[in-house]
Motif scaffolding. Structure first.
Motif, PDB file in Angstrom:
ATOM      1  N   ILE A  80       0.862  -1.177   0.000  1.00 14.94           N
ATOM      2  CA  ILE A  80       0.000   0.000   0.000  1.00 14.94           C
ATOM      3  C   ILE A  80       0.897   1.224   0.000  1.00 14.94           C
ATOM      4  CG2 ILE A  80      -1.776   1.306   1.215  1.00 14.94           C
ATOM      5  CD1 ILE A  80      -2.735  -1.270   2.466  1.00 14.94           C
ATOM      6  N   LEU A  81       0.679   2.117  -0.946  1.00 16.22           N
ATOM      7  CA  LEU A  81       1.467   3.332  -1.058  1.00 16.22           C
ATOM      8  C   LEU A  81       0.545   4.534  -1.232  1.00 16.22           C
ATOM      9  CD1 LEU A  81       4.101   2.008  -3.597  1.00 16.22           C
ATOM     10  CD2 LEU A  81       4.613   2.668  -1.256  1.00 16.22           C
ATOM     11  N   THR A  82       0.935   5.640  -0.637  1.00 15.64           N
ATOM     12  CA  THR A  82       0.253   6.909  -0.874  1.00 15.64           C
ATOM     13  C   THR A  82       1.059   7.675  -1.913  1.00 15.64           C
ATOM     14  OG1 THR A  82      -0.632   7.005   1.368  1.00 15.64           O
ATOM     15  CG2 THR A  82      -0.539   9.072   0.141  1.00 15.64           C
ATOM     16  N   ILE A  83       0.418   8.001  -3.020  1.00 17.69           N
ATOM     17  CA  ILE A  83       1.084   8.684  -4.124  1.00 17.69           C
ATOM     18  C   ILE A  83       0.561  10.110  -4.206  1.00 17.69           C
ATOM     19  CG2 ILE A  83       1.551   8.663  -6.599  1.00 17.69           C
ATOM     20  CD1 ILE A  83       0.822   5.679  -6.539  1.00 17.69           C
ATOM     21  N   THR A  84       1.468  11.066  -4.260  1.00 18.45           N
ATOM     22  CA  THR A  84       1.085  12.474  -4.380  1.00 18.45           C
ATOM     23  C   THR A  84       1.782  13.071  -5.594  1.00 18.45           C
ATOM     24  OG1 THR A  84       0.838  12.678  -1.985  1.00 18.45           O
ATOM     25  CG2 THR A  84       1.013  14.720  -3.241  1.00 18.45           C
ATOM     26  N   TYR A  85       0.996  13.631  -6.504  1.00 13.72           N
ATOM     27  CA  TYR A  85       1.533  14.259  -7.714  1.00 13.72           C
ATOM     28  C   TYR A  85       1.766  15.730  -7.415  1.00 13.72           C
ATOM     29  CZ  TYR A  85      -0.064   9.886  -9.623  1.00 13.72           C
ATOM     30  OH  TYR A  85      -0.255   8.533  -9.839  1.00 13.72           O
ATOM     31  N   THR A  86       2.998  16.169  -7.578  1.00 18.84           N
ATOM     32  CA  THR A  86       3.375  17.515  -7.134  1.00 18.84           C
ATOM     33  C   THR A  86       3.605  18.491  -8.278  1.00 18.84           C
ATOM     34  OG1 THR A  86       5.695  16.785  -7.030  1.00 18.84           O
ATOM     35  CG2 THR A  86       4.400  16.649  -4.998  1.00 18.84           C
ATOM     36  N   GLY A  87       3.617  18.012  -9.518  1.00 19.71           N
ATOM     37  CA  GLY A  87       3.832  18.928 -10.630  1.00 19.71           C
ATOM     38  C   GLY A  87       3.722  18.244 -11.967  1.00 19.71           C
ATOM     39  N   GLY A  88       3.743  19.030 -13.045  1.00 23.51           N
ATOM     40  CA  GLY A  88       3.700  18.493 -14.394  1.00 23.51           C
ATOM     41  C   GLY A  88       2.290  18.276 -14.900  1.00 23.51           C
ATOM     42  N   THR A  89       2.175  17.808 -16.132  1.00 25.07           N
ATOM     43  CA  THR A  89       0.871  17.634 -16.759  1.00 25.07           C
ATOM     44  C   THR A  89       0.035  16.555 -16.079  1.00 25.07           C
ATOM     45  OG1 THR A  89       1.874  16.129 -18.380  1.00 25.07           O
ATOM     46  CG2 THR A  89       1.682  18.442 -19.009  1.00 25.07           C
ATOM     47  N   ILE A  90       0.684  15.535 -15.506  1.00 23.47           N
ATOM     48  CA  ILE A  90      -0.066  14.499 -14.796  1.00 23.47           C
ATOM     49  C   ILE A  90      -0.751  15.088 -13.570  1.00 23.47           C
ATOM     50  CG2 ILE A  90       0.107  12.357 -13.491  1.00 23.47           C
ATOM     51  CD1 ILE A  90       0.363  11.900 -16.424  1.00 23.47           C
ATOM     52  N   ALA A  91      -0.053  15.964 -12.843  1.00 29.37           N
ATOM     53  CA  ALA A  91      -0.667  16.604 -11.681  1.00 29.37           C
ATOM     54  C   ALA A  91      -1.859  17.446 -12.105  1.00 29.37           C
ATOM     55  CB  ALA A  91       0.357  17.467 -10.945  1.00 29.37           C
ATOM     56  N   ASP A  92      -1.749  18.119 -13.252  1.00 25.48           N
ATOM     57  CA  ASP A  92      -2.877  18.901 -13.759  1.00 25.48           C
ATOM     58  C   ASP A  92      -4.068  17.998 -14.073  1.00 25.48           C
ATOM     59  OD1 ASP A  92      -1.329  21.174 -13.592  1.00 25.48           O
ATOM     60  OD2 ASP A  92      -0.719  21.131 -15.699  1.00 25.48           O
ATOM     61  N   THR A  93      -3.798  16.847 -14.684  1.00 26.99           N
ATOM     62  CA  THR A  93      -4.863  15.890 -14.978  1.00 26.99           C
ATOM     63  C   THR A  93      -5.529  15.403 -13.702  1.00 26.99           C
ATOM     64  OG1 THR A  93      -3.841  15.140 -17.038  1.00 26.99           O
ATOM     65  CG2 THR A  93      -5.373  13.626 -15.974  1.00 26.99           C
ATOM     66  N   MET A  94      -4.721  15.036 -12.714  1.00 26.53           N
ATOM     67  CA  MET A  94      -5.273  14.562 -11.450  1.00 26.53           C
ATOM     68  C   MET A  94      -6.072  15.648 -10.756  1.00 26.53           C
ATOM     69  SD  MET A  94      -4.536  11.390 -11.080  1.00 26.53           S
ATOM     70  CE  MET A  94      -4.842  11.168  -9.325  1.00 26.53           C
ATOM     71  N   ARG A  95      -5.614  16.884 -10.855  1.00 22.87           N
ATOM     72  CA  ARG A  95      -6.334  17.996 -10.237  1.00 22.87           C
ATOM     73  C   ARG A  95      -7.730  18.130 -10.836  1.00 22.87           C
ATOM     74  NH1 ARG A  95      -2.550  21.252 -11.007  1.00 22.87           N
ATOM     75  NH2 ARG A  95      -1.393  20.694  -9.106  1.00 22.87           N
ATOM     76  N   ARG A  96      -7.832  17.942 -12.150  1.00 22.53           N
ATOM     77  CA  ARG A  96      -9.148  18.016 -12.799  1.00 22.53           C
ATOM     78  C   ARG A  96     -10.038  16.855 -12.375  1.00 22.53           C
ATOM     79  NH1 ARG A  96      -5.873  19.693 -17.171  1.00 22.53           N
ATOM     80  NH2 ARG A  96      -5.893  17.590 -18.097  1.00 22.53           N
ATOM     81  N   LEU A  97      -9.418  15.753 -11.956  1.00 24.02           N
ATOM     82  CA  LEU A  97     -10.187  14.613 -11.467  1.00 24.02           C
ATOM     83  C   LEU A  97     -10.480  14.712  -9.975  1.00 24.02           C
ATOM     84  CD1 LEU A  97      -8.483  11.690 -13.405  1.00 24.02           C
ATOM     85  CD2 LEU A  97     -10.778  12.595 -13.750  1.00 24.02           C
ATOM     86  N   GLY A  98     -10.114  15.824  -9.359  1.00 21.84           N
ATOM     87  CA  GLY A  98     -10.547  16.098  -7.999  1.00 21.84           C
ATOM     88  C   GLY A  98      -9.525  15.910  -6.905  1.00 21.84           C
ATOM     89  N   THR A  99      -8.332  15.332  -7.201  1.00 15.00           N
ATOM     90  CA  THR A  99      -7.336  15.127  -6.157  1.00 15.00           C
ATOM     91  C   THR A  99      -5.966  14.901  -6.781  1.00 15.00           C
ATOM     92  OG1 THR A  99      -6.698  13.759  -4.248  1.00 15.00           O
ATOM     93  CG2 THR A  99      -7.753  12.633  -6.083  1.00 15.00           C
ATOM     94  N   THR A 100      -4.921  15.348  -6.095  1.00 16.66           N
ATOM     95  CA  THR A 100      -3.563  15.087  -6.566  1.00 16.66           C
ATOM     96  C   THR A 100      -2.885  14.003  -5.718  1.00 16.66           C
ATOM     97  OG1 THR A 100      -2.733  16.903  -5.185  1.00 16.66           O
ATOM     98  CG2 THR A 100      -3.245  17.401  -7.500  1.00 16.66           C
ATOM     99  N   SER A 101      -3.640  13.391  -4.812  1.00 17.32           N
ATOM    100  CA  SER A 101      -3.099  12.322  -3.971  1.00 17.32           C
ATOM    101  C   SER A 101      -4.033  11.126  -4.030  1.00 17.32           C
ATOM    102  CB  SER A 101      -2.956  12.802  -2.527  1.00 17.32           C
ATOM    103  OG  SER A 101      -2.390  11.793  -1.708  1.00 17.32           O
ATOM    104  N   MET A 102      -3.471   9.935  -4.047  1.00 14.31           N
ATOM    105  CA  MET A 102      -4.315   8.739  -4.099  1.00 14.31           C
ATOM    106  C   MET A 102      -3.628   7.590  -3.371  1.00 14.31           C
ATOM    107  SD  MET A 102      -3.870   7.259  -7.965  1.00 14.31           S
ATOM    108  CE  MET A 102      -2.379   6.379  -8.448  1.00 14.31           C
ATOM    109  N   GLU A 103      -4.417   6.605  -3.005  1.00 16.66           N
ATOM    110  CA  GLU A 103      -3.895   5.382  -2.402  1.00 16.66           C
ATOM    111  C   GLU A 103      -3.741   4.335  -3.497  1.00 16.66           C
ATOM    112  OE1 GLU A 103      -5.456   1.848   0.524  1.00 16.66           O
ATOM    113  OE2 GLU A 103      -5.884   3.921   1.128  1.00 16.66           O
ATOM    114  N   ALA A 104      -2.603   3.669  -3.515  1.00 18.25           N
ATOM    115  CA  ALA A 104      -2.355   2.591  -4.468  1.00 18.25           C
ATOM    116  C   ALA A 104      -2.170   1.288  -3.705  1.00 18.25           C
ATOM    117  CB  ALA A 104      -1.112   2.889  -5.295  1.00 18.25           C
TER     118      ALA A 104
END
Length: 288
Positions: free
Chosen positions: A91-115
């Motif tokens: 189990i890992l907590t992933i946080t996107y801190t920058g770049g186009t992927i972070a922008d995509t995640m932000r549009r999906l409502g969160t930049t952090s997720m559980e994997a």
């Protein structure tokens, strides 16, 4: 809407594969290459690395902290536990801190997720915005056997890598280097360690799947640095890459080897399957 969601989730998977220590694709700077004096100790270094590979494999679990940057594409952190006694789990907590992927995640409502990693599949918990576009389900399941649908033929190799990605794989990768060298004795987070470094040619990587991925990505070589403690356990690793999206660097720290890892499957009622979403996408867009 479904098709857009699936494409975005595909990006999430591509990023998630980087967090567990998959080999980076690099074109090293000339300053990364060792000199002739360093190569004189090549045999001794290989013996030490073989001991480290065996000891790290036998440990079967560890706490992991990592940071990854891929040029303008993304930067991210990951923190949690991984086990590898019977397939990859964790189990890992992933946080996107920058770049186009972070922008995509932000549009999906969160930049952090559980994997969550299980032997047969990878699960990612998305935000409420994603759930609104996925029949109210927050989790997306990626069966390793279904990953070919994500990236054509190379997707199958991606699934194999996710099933076998463990800390000792970084040591194995360095063992494939023709110029591995001992850099010296250092301290990492208060622990006495030995630093090893090398340049790995894609053609020399023994794992066929990884070798194919590196080749398809246009990668000739990559640099790998690892730090080993007195118990022959991997404490830190750094992989560097020069990719089409820019410079890639991944740093990971490992501790608490042997820690208990608990990774349970998310509730079925709150989980959407990647293959099903791909099928819905095809039905929505009319594409095969």
């Amino acid at each position: 809407m479904q098709g857009t969601t699936v494409r975005r989730v595909g990006l999430v998977l591509a990023v998630a594969t980087a967090l567990t220590g998959v080999a980076a694709c690099t074109f090293p700077d000339s300053s990364d290459r060792p000199g002739k004096d360093d190569r004189a100790a090549h045999g001794t270094s290989l013996a030490a690395l073989r001991s480290a590979e065996r000891a790290t494999a036998r440990a079967e679990s560890a706490r992991v902290e990592s940071t990854t940057t891929m040029g303008s594409l993304m930067s991210m952190t990951a923190d949690g536990t991984l086990g590898w006694s019977d397939g990859i789990t964790g189990i890992l907590t992933i946080t996107y801190t920058g770049g186009t992927i972070a922008d995509t995640m932000r549009r999906l409502g969160t930049t952090s997720m559980e994997a969550r990693y299980l032997p047969d599949a990878y699960y990612a918990r998305m935000g409420d915005t994603f759930a609104e576009q996925a029949d109210g389900r927050h989790w997306i399941r990626y069966a390793y056997d279904d990953l070919e649908a994500l990236a054509g033929g190379s997707g199958a190799h991606l699934g194999d890598q996710m099933r076998t990605t463990t800390p000792n794989q970084s040591v194995k990768l360095l063992l494939a280097s023709g110029d591995v060298r001992k850099v010296g004795e250092e301290t990492v987070r208060g622990r006495a360690v030995t630093h090893y470094s090398g340049t790995v040619a894609a053609a020399d990587v023994p794992d066929e799947g990884l070798r194919k991925q590196l080749t398809e990505a246009g990668v000739a070589t990559e640099t790998v640095d690892i730090w080993i403690d007195e118990r022959d356990l991997l404490v830190k690793k750094v992989e560097k890459a020069r990719m089409t999206t820019g410079r890639m660097t991944q740093t990971a720290h490992y501790r608490d080897y042997g820690v208990r890892v608990r990774a349970q499957r998310p509730p079925l009622s709150d989980t959407g399957d990647f293959e099903d979403l791909m099928r819905k996408k095809a039905g929505t867009t009319g594409t095969p």
